[in-house]
Design a protein around this motif. Structure first.
Motif, PDB file in Angstrom:
ATOM      1  N   ILE A 182      -0.103  10.907  -3.188  1.00 25.83           N
ATOM      2  CA  ILE A 182       0.222   9.606  -3.775  1.00 25.83           C
ATOM      3  C   ILE A 182       0.441   8.651  -2.612  1.00 25.83           C
ATOM      4  O   ILE A 182       1.379   8.788  -1.845  1.00 25.83           O
ATOM      5  CB  ILE A 182       1.467   9.711  -4.672  1.00 25.83           C
ATOM      6  N   LYS A 183      -0.451   7.712  -2.462  1.00 25.19           N
ATOM      7  CA  LYS A 183      -0.493   6.865  -1.265  1.00 25.19           C
ATOM      8  C   LYS A 183       0.481   5.690  -1.291  1.00 25.19           C
ATOM      9  O   LYS A 183       0.573   4.957  -0.323  1.00 25.19           O
ATOM     10  CB  LYS A 183      -1.912   6.321  -1.052  1.00 25.19           C
ATOM     11  N   ASP A 184       1.212   5.504  -2.361  1.00 20.68           N
ATOM     12  CA  ASP A 184       2.174   4.413  -2.434  1.00 20.68           C
ATOM     13  C   ASP A 184       3.277   4.657  -1.407  1.00 20.68           C
ATOM     14  O   ASP A 184       3.907   5.713  -1.415  1.00 20.68           O
ATOM     15  CB  ASP A 184       2.768   4.336  -3.842  1.00 20.68           C
ATOM     16  N   PRO A 185       3.548   3.702  -0.512  1.00 23.39           N
ATOM     17  CA  PRO A 185       4.556   3.924   0.534  1.00 23.39           C
ATOM     18  C   PRO A 185       5.979   4.066  -0.007  1.00 23.39           C
ATOM     19  O   PRO A 185       6.852   4.577   0.685  1.00 23.39           O
ATOM     20  CB  PRO A 185       4.436   2.686   1.421  1.00 23.39           C
ATOM     21  N   ARG A 186       6.216   3.647  -1.240  1.00 26.47           N
ATOM     22  CA  ARG A 186       7.549   3.783  -1.824  1.00 26.47           C
ATOM     23  C   ARG A 186       7.858   5.229  -2.213  1.00 26.47           C
ATOM     24  O   ARG A 186       9.016   5.606  -2.343  1.00 26.47           O
ATOM     25  CB  ARG A 186       7.677   2.890  -3.062  1.00 26.47           C
ATOM     26  N   VAL A 187       6.814   6.031  -2.390  1.00 25.63           N
ATOM     27  CA  VAL A 187       6.985   7.433  -2.777  1.00 25.63           C
ATOM     28  C   VAL A 187       7.010   8.271  -1.510  1.00 25.63           C
ATOM     29  O   VAL A 187       5.998   8.462  -0.857  1.00 25.63           O
ATOM     30  CB  VAL A 187       5.854   7.896  -3.719  1.00 25.63           C
ATOM     31  N   GLY A 218       7.338   3.078  -7.820  1.00 21.41           N
ATOM     32  CA  GLY A 218       6.019   3.409  -7.275  1.00 21.41           C
ATOM     33  C   GLY A 218       5.321   4.493  -8.074  1.00 21.41           C
ATOM     34  O   GLY A 218       4.113   4.431  -8.317  1.00 21.41           O
ATOM     35  N   LEU A 219       6.082   5.503  -8.502  1.00 21.10           N
ATOM     36  CA  LEU A 219       5.496   6.562  -9.322  1.00 21.10           C
ATOM     37  C   LEU A 219       5.040   6.028 -10.675  1.00 21.10           C
ATOM     38  O   LEU A 219       3.960   6.401 -11.169  1.00 21.10           O
ATOM     39  CB  LEU A 219       6.507   7.695  -9.511  1.00 21.10           C
ATOM     40  N   ASN A 220       5.841   5.163 -11.288  1.00 23.00           N
ATOM     41  CA  ASN A 220       5.431   4.573 -12.564  1.00 23.00           C
ATOM     42  C   ASN A 220       4.199   3.699 -12.386  1.00 23.00           C
ATOM     43  O   ASN A 220       3.333   3.659 -13.258  1.00 23.00           O
ATOM     44  CB  ASN A 220       6.578   3.778 -13.186  1.00 23.00           C
TER      45      ASN A 220
END
Length: 115
Positions: free
Chosen positions: A26-31, A68-70
């Motif tokens: 999961i490439k979102d930096p918040r995760v 970020g996951l949502n």
């Protein structure tokens, strides 16, 4: 029998999702990779799944990680659907799990009280 199947599906989703996060898929930096999936609850009709997320540290960073996951739930759902053998895969909703933080606070209060 249906409850056993639901528990098995919940366990599969938890294990595969945790592996995705740990591997950095999961490439979102918040995760962050330290994010922990504590529980998964799937409805009986397999339409929806509630995923509890926890992480030790700042609550704001955890809340951002849940956001970020949502935000990436569509990508996560399609990736999990390829790994978990179900005819239809449930919609994912990620929820903040602060039970570890509450547990630490309670333990600290008990220590302070001398118990």
């Amino acid at each position: 029998m249906a409850e056993l199947r639901l528990k098995r599906i919940e366990s599969l989703i938890l294990r595969e999702l945790a592996a995705m996060i740990q591997r950095g898929e999961i490439k979102d930096p918040r995760v962050e990779s330290l994010t922990t999936i504590t529980a998964v609850e799937v409805t009986k009709d397999l339409a929806h799944a509630k995923v509890w997320v926890s992480r030790f540290g700042e609550r704001e960073r955890l809340a951002a990680g849940v956001e970020g996951l949502n935000h990436a739930s569509g990508f996560i759902r399609s990736a999990l659907a390829r790994r978990v053998p179900l005819r239809t895969f449930p919609q994912l909703r990620f929820v903040l799990d602060d039970s570890m933080e509450r547990g630490f606070r309670i333990a600290q209060k008990l220590r302070d009280a001398g118990l």
